[in-house]
Design a protein around this motif. Structure first.
Motif, PDB file in Angstrom:
ATOM      1  N   SER A   1       0.701  -1.621   0.406  1.00 34.82           N
ATOM      2  CA  SER A   1      -0.106   0.205  -0.035  1.00 34.82           C
ATOM      3  C   SER A   1       0.611   1.383   0.813  1.00 34.82           C
ATOM      4  CB  SER A   1      -1.087  -0.288   0.890  1.00 34.82           C
ATOM      5  OG  SER A   1      -0.338   0.473   2.295  1.00 34.82           O
ATOM      6  N   VAL A   2       0.100   2.045  -0.538  1.00 36.94           N
ATOM      7  CA  VAL A   2       0.585   3.654  -0.407  1.00 36.94           C
ATOM      8  C   VAL A   2       0.271   4.399  -0.770  1.00 36.94           C
ATOM      9  CG1 VAL A   2       1.215   3.256  -2.725  1.00 36.94           C
ATOM     10  CG2 VAL A   2       2.793   4.737  -1.795  1.00 36.94           C
ATOM     11  N   ALA A   3      -0.101   6.222  -0.325  1.00 35.75           N
ATOM     12  CA  ALA A   3      -0.354   6.779  -1.104  1.00 35.75           C
ATOM     13  C   ALA A   3      -0.489   7.472  -1.985  1.00 35.75           C
ATOM     14  CB  ALA A   3      -0.391   8.329   0.264  1.00 35.75           C
ATOM     15  N   PHE A   4      -1.137   6.935  -3.103  1.00 34.03           N
ATOM     16  CA  PHE A   4      -0.865   7.075  -3.968  1.00 34.03           C
ATOM     17  C   PHE A   4      -0.881   9.066  -5.207  1.00 34.03           C
ATOM     18  CE2 PHE A   4      -3.330   3.505  -6.306  1.00 34.03           C
ATOM     19  CZ  PHE A   4      -2.304   2.837  -6.016  1.00 34.03           C
TER      20      PHE A   4
ATOM     21  N   ASP B   1       4.341  -7.399 -10.795  1.00 36.00           N
ATOM     22  CA  ASP B   1       5.161  -7.983  -9.922  1.00 36.00           C
ATOM     23  C   ASP B   1       4.688  -7.890  -8.341  1.00 36.00           C
ATOM     24  OD1 ASP B   1       6.871  -9.146 -11.720  1.00 36.00           O
ATOM     25  OD2 ASP B   1       7.764  -7.246 -12.161  1.00 36.00           O
ATOM     26  N   VAL B   2       3.746  -7.436  -8.796  1.00 35.38           N
ATOM     27  CA  VAL B   2       3.548  -6.330  -7.655  1.00 35.38           C
ATOM     28  C   VAL B   2       1.628  -6.191  -7.414  1.00 35.38           C
ATOM     29  CG1 VAL B   2       5.857  -6.168  -5.955  1.00 35.38           C
ATOM     30  CG2 VAL B   2       4.382  -4.395  -7.733  1.00 35.38           C
ATOM     31  N   THR B   3       0.874  -5.678  -5.559  1.00 35.09           N
ATOM     32  CA  THR B   3      -0.153  -5.485  -5.962  1.00 35.09           C
ATOM     33  C   THR B   3      -0.164  -4.192  -5.725  1.00 35.09           C
ATOM     34  OG1 THR B   3      -1.381  -7.386  -6.859  1.00 35.09           O
ATOM     35  CG2 THR B   3      -2.667  -5.536  -5.454  1.00 35.09           C
ATOM     36  N   LEU B   4      -0.462  -2.928  -6.156  1.00 38.29           N
ATOM     37  CA  LEU B   4      -0.667  -1.393  -5.505  1.00 38.29           C
ATOM     38  C   LEU B   4      -1.472  -1.213  -5.470  1.00 38.29           C
ATOM     39  CD1 LEU B   4       2.254   0.369  -6.922  1.00 38.29           C
ATOM     40  CD2 LEU B   4       2.401  -1.116  -5.556  1.00 38.29           C
ATOM     41  N   VAL B   5      -2.003  -0.899  -3.495  1.00 37.84           N
ATOM     42  CA  VAL B   5      -3.594  -0.484  -3.406  1.00 37.84           C
ATOM     43  C   VAL B   5      -2.990   0.993  -2.570  1.00 37.84           C
ATOM     44  CG1 VAL B   5      -3.996  -2.384  -2.608  1.00 37.84           C
ATOM     45  CG2 VAL B   5      -2.842  -1.205  -0.855  1.00 37.84           C
ATOM     46  N   SER B   6      -4.274   1.564  -2.830  1.00 37.11           N
ATOM     47  CA  SER B   6      -4.107   3.554  -2.515  1.00 37.11           C
ATOM     48  C   SER B   6      -4.781   3.152  -0.701  1.00 37.11           C
ATOM     49  CB  SER B   6      -4.860   4.449  -3.193  1.00 37.11           C
ATOM     50  OG  SER B   6      -4.469   5.165  -2.537  1.00 37.11           O
ATOM     51  N   GLN B   7      -3.387   4.230   0.081  1.00 39.35           N
ATOM     52  CA  GLN B   7      -3.652   3.583   1.685  1.00 39.35           C
ATOM     53  C   GLN B   7      -3.209   4.848   2.132  1.00 39.35           C
ATOM     54  OE1 GLN B   7      -2.837  -0.022   3.383  1.00 39.35           O
ATOM     55  NE2 GLN B   7      -4.565  -0.327   3.838  1.00 39.35           N
ATOM     56  N   GLN B   8      -3.925   5.767   2.820  1.00 37.24           N
ATOM     57  CA  GLN B   8      -3.484   7.193   3.444  1.00 37.24           C
ATOM     58  C   GLN B   8      -3.128   6.641   4.943  1.00 37.24           C
ATOM     59  OE1 GLN B   8      -3.292  10.199   2.786  1.00 37.24           O
ATOM     60  NE2 GLN B   8      -4.048   9.776   0.818  1.00 37.24           N
ATOM     61  N   PRO B   9      -2.030   7.702   5.679  1.00 36.16           N
ATOM     62  CA  PRO B   9      -1.318   6.697   6.877  1.00 36.16           C
ATOM     63  C   PRO B   9      -2.179   6.237   7.627  1.00 36.16           C
ATOM     64  CG  PRO B   9      -0.470   8.526   6.101  1.00 36.16           C
ATOM     65  CD  PRO B   9      -1.577   8.603   4.650  1.00 36.16           C
ATOM     66  N   ALA B  10      -3.470   6.845   7.948  1.00 33.89           N
ATOM     67  CA  ALA B  10      -3.950   6.180   9.061  1.00 33.89           C
ATOM     68  C   ALA B  10      -4.452   4.979   8.952  1.00 33.89           C
ATOM     69  CB  ALA B  10      -5.247   7.345   8.986  1.00 33.89           C
ATOM     70  N   GLU B  11      -4.969   4.581   7.392  1.00 32.12           N
ATOM     71  CA  GLU B  11      -4.860   2.969   7.191  1.00 32.12           C
ATOM     72  C   GLU B  11      -4.570   2.035   7.371  1.00 32.12           C
ATOM     73  OE1 GLU B  11      -7.822   3.535   3.581  1.00 32.12           O
ATOM     74  OE2 GLU B  11      -6.358   5.180   3.216  1.00 32.12           O
ATOM     75  N   ALA B  12      -2.783   2.319   6.893  1.00 32.11           N
ATOM     76  CA  ALA B  12      -1.985   2.427   6.903  1.00 32.11           C
ATOM     77  C   ALA B  12      -1.465   1.875   7.981  1.00 32.11           C
ATOM     78  CB  ALA B  12      -0.548   2.864   5.608  1.00 32.11           C
ATOM     79  N   GLU B  13      -1.284   2.211   8.728  1.00 28.21           N
ATOM     80  CA  GLU B  13      -0.688   1.708  10.663  1.00 28.21           C
ATOM     81  C   GLU B  13      -1.756   0.592  10.839  1.00 28.21           C
ATOM     82  OE1 GLU B  13      -0.570   4.012  14.611  1.00 28.21           O
ATOM     83  OE2 GLU B  13      -1.829   5.285  13.550  1.00 28.21           O
TER      84      GLU B  13
ATOM     85  N   ARG C   1      -0.317  -2.592  11.399  1.00 20.86           N
ATOM     86  CA  ARG C   1      -0.702  -3.857  13.080  1.00 20.86           C
ATOM     87  C   ARG C   1      -1.121  -5.241  12.986  1.00 20.86           C
ATOM     88  NH1 ARG C   1      -0.914  -1.431  18.033  1.00 20.86           N
ATOM     89  NH2 ARG C   1      -1.527   1.095  16.777  1.00 20.86           N
ATOM     90  N   TRP C   2      -2.137  -5.133  11.950  1.00 22.86           N
ATOM     91  CA  TRP C   2      -3.098  -6.600  11.544  1.00 22.86           C
ATOM     92  C   TRP C   2      -2.653  -7.068  10.567  1.00 22.86           C
ATOM     93  CZ3 TRP C   2      -4.920  -7.430  15.982  1.00 22.86           C
ATOM     94  CH2 TRP C   2      -5.754  -6.578  17.380  1.00 22.86           C
ATOM     95  N   SER C   3      -1.718  -6.820  10.140  1.00 28.77           N
ATOM     96  CA  SER C   3      -1.126  -7.577   8.762  1.00 28.77           C
ATOM     97  C   SER C   3      -1.696  -7.660   7.682  1.00 28.77           C
ATOM     98  CB  SER C   3       0.092  -8.833   9.500  1.00 28.77           C
ATOM     99  OG  SER C   3       0.853  -8.146  10.087  1.00 28.77           O
ATOM    100  N   THR C   4      -2.557  -7.148   7.457  1.00 30.96           N
ATOM    101  CA  THR C   4      -3.545  -7.080   6.184  1.00 30.96           C
ATOM    102  C   THR C   4      -3.328  -6.768   5.086  1.00 30.96           C
ATOM    103  OG1 THR C   4      -4.628  -4.845   6.718  1.00 30.96           O
ATOM    104  CG2 THR C   4      -5.380  -6.959   7.659  1.00 30.96           C
ATOM    105  N   ILE C   5      -1.827  -6.162   4.717  1.00 27.62           N
ATOM    106  CA  ILE C   5      -0.733  -5.840   4.146  1.00 27.62           C
ATOM    107  C   ILE C   5       0.030  -6.738   4.087  1.00 27.62           C
ATOM    108  CG2 ILE C   5      -2.760  -3.095   3.133  1.00 27.62           C
ATOM    109  CD1 ILE C   5      -0.095  -2.303   4.544  1.00 27.62           C
ATOM    110  N   ASP C   6       1.049  -6.517   2.881  1.00 31.65           N
ATOM    111  CA  ASP C   6       2.329  -7.296   2.760  1.00 31.65           C
ATOM    112  C   ASP C   6       3.478  -6.262   3.300  1.00 31.65           C
ATOM    113  OD1 ASP C   6       1.841  -9.900   2.511  1.00 31.65           O
ATOM    114  OD2 ASP C   6       0.867  -9.297   0.695  1.00 31.65           O
ATOM    115  N   ALA C   7       3.333  -5.236   2.779  1.00 31.93           N
ATOM    116  CA  ALA C   7       4.191  -3.531   3.349  1.00 31.93           C
ATOM    117  C   ALA C   7       3.521  -2.560   2.277  1.00 31.93           C
ATOM    118  CB  ALA C   7       4.958  -3.810   1.895  1.00 31.93           C
ATOM    119  N   HIS C   8       4.243  -0.886   3.524  1.00 27.93           N
ATOM    120  CA  HIS C   8       3.723   0.525   3.463  1.00 27.93           C
ATOM    121  C   HIS C   8       4.617   1.152   3.147  1.00 27.93           C
ATOM    122  CE1 HIS C   8       1.168   3.880   3.426  1.00 27.93           C
ATOM    123  NE2 HIS C   8       1.835   4.369   4.630  1.00 27.93           N
TER     124      HIS C   8
END
Length: 479
Positions: free
Chosen positions: A154-157, A179-191, A195-202
């Motif tokens: 995830s990353v803030a697009f 090669d990867v799946t990118l999803v848009s997330q703001q920092p609050a969502e990424a935190e 924490r709950w390992s619902t994404i592989d990386a941010h």
């Protein structure tokens, strides 16, 4: 009698007319609408501190054509750069603070709208690219970028972290669309996702690449410094506004220069102010703004930061993220910041040439020995103390930490520096190479630590595994 009355009416009319002519006209109001990113703490000298310390009011012009002006100062806070761009193009904001990647997108979007925004000053940056990073959950088996192939990131697009991530993937020969799946997330969502390992990386921008590890919910595996591509946050202004009110633009930049001076003079104090306003821990703010910080505060438009803008513009075109190419020479305008430095009595050319970080000065707080090598330096912020303690090496800081623990003292944070890049690290997150000679070396990357240890027949450990004896006290020189 009629004649006398006529004269009276004439006199009355003259009094009314002359009185109206002498009545002061209404004061002119000039709006100064600024889009800030308070939580993006390396923008602090362009927004948060100006507001909290009322610095802008001190430097806005009040003489000559501005003698009777009233200023309508408007502060609007945003979580990332792209929304600021929309507000500037709509004419709701006059100034905007954002990183290089969204700044270039701002320039492209404004020219597509038939308008023009210009980049007038830097606020903070890193010639090596430090400040952005890639994080994984604490318990993740991922340790390198190569391990992320096939993973969900995830990353803030549109953010500068997005640009860093695209460049990092490209450097490894990885296609961000296959090669990867990118999803848009703001920092609050990424935190929460980390924490709950619902994404592989941010991929996070300032300060989240340091904040989430400090709070114990993520581990950094990649830092933007690895790209060695300069990155910065800076200030933009609507060109039409700057042409109409150039003295206001210069006044704002003078306030930024003063905020920069205050923060360099007392980083602990103003890191606490940043925490009070944003909730970003003061220890993390200090990592950026203290001596040997992750980034330097550079109001001057240094060539390396202009180069970073060029790279961002080229990256957008190469990755088909922008239809138009931005002429950086036309986009960057240093006239106003040069005038601001001149008015402040500071040589702009000297500031352009200044590339070194603010050093850690003084003697080792444990041994009294002088601090000589920045890449071996360390620091400890002790609970209840105003100033951060300096140390000449990780081993000395570790010995001091053990001593503080024996005394029942709490440590707010311990910082070490990557022996390879000089990047400031959280001691708990670093990897350490411990050779037999005791020259403990800290690293962001486990791979670098293993290479260093293998070459010196040492072991790789983390902070909890280290056992350092107190460093010997310095001996007086022979007489």
């Amino acid at each position: 009698m009629m004649k006398s009355r006529s004269w009276r009416w004439v006199v009355c009319l003259l009094v009314i007319v002359l009185g109206a002519a002498c009545t002061p006209s209404e004061k002119r109001t000039i709006r100064v609408a600024i889009g800030t990113q308070n939580a993006t703490i390396n923008c602090a000298t362009g927004g948060l501190l100006l507001r909290e310390l009322s610095l802008l009011e001190r430097f806005l012009p009040r003489e000559g054509a501005y003698k009777d002006v009233e200023y309508e100062i408007v502060w609007k806070d945003f979580s990332s750069g792209p929304p600021i761009t929309g507000e500037m193009i709509a004419g709701h904001l006059d100034f905007g603070m954002m990183a290089d990647f969204p700044a270039v997108m701002n320039g492209v979007a404004s020219q597509q709208a038939g308008k023009r925004n210009v980049y007038i000053a830097a606020l903070s940056g890193s010639a090596a690219g430090a400040g952005n990073g890639i994080l994984v959950p604490i318990g993740s088996p991922v340790h390198t970028m190569a391990d992320l192939r096939g993973k969900r990131i995830s990353v803030a697009f549109g953010s500068t972290a997005h640009g860093m991530l695209l460049r990092a993937l490209s450097d490894l020969g990885m296609d961000p669309e296959r090669d990867v799946t990118l999803v848009s997330q703001q920092p609050a969502e990424a935190e929460a996702a980390l924490r709950w390992s619902t994404i592989d990386a941010h991929a996070g921008f300032v300060p989240f690449a340091e904040l989430f590890p400090f709070r114990g919910i993520a581990r950094k595996i990649y830092d933007g410094a690895i790209t060695q591509i300069p990155t910065s946050h800076g200030m933009l202004v609507r060109a039409a506004y700057a042409e109409e009110h150039p003295e206001v633009v210069v006044g704002l930049l003078r306030a930024v220069i003063e905020a920069d001076r205050l923060l360099e003079q007392d980083p602990e104090r103003y890191s606490e102010v940043i925490e009070q306003v944003t909730g970003v821990d003061a220890e993390v703010a200090y990592m950026f703004h203290g001596p040997l910080g992750i980034q330097t505060r550079d109001v001057a438009l240094k060539p390396q930061f202009v180069h970073g803008l060029r790279v961002a513009a080229d990256t957008l075109v190469l990755l088909r993220r922008a239809d138009d190419h931005l002429d950086i020479d036309h986009f960057v305008d240093d006239r106003y910041v040069r005038q601001a430095f001149e008015a402040a009595g500071v040589s702009y050319e000297e500031r352009i040439a200044r590339t070194a970080k603010v050093p850690i000065t003084g003697a080792d707080a444990l041994t009294g020995a002088p601090i000589a090598d920045p890449k071996r330096a360390a620091q400890i912020w002790v609970e209840g103390e105003t100033w951060v303690r300096p140390y000449g090496s990780p081993a000395s800081a570790l010995a001091a930490r053990r001593k503080l623990g024996a005394e029942g003292r709490q440590v707010r944070a311990m910082f070490v520096h990557d022996r390879h890049t000089g990047l400031k690290l959280l001691a708990e997150q670093a990897w350490y190479a411990e050779p037999p000679d005791g020259d403990l070396a800290a690293f962001l990357s486990r791979d670098y630590a293993e290479t260093w240890a293998r070459e010196r027949k040492g072991a790789v450990k983390q902070l909890a595994e280290l056992k350092a004896e107190p460093a010997p006290a310095p001996q007086p020189p022979p007489r």
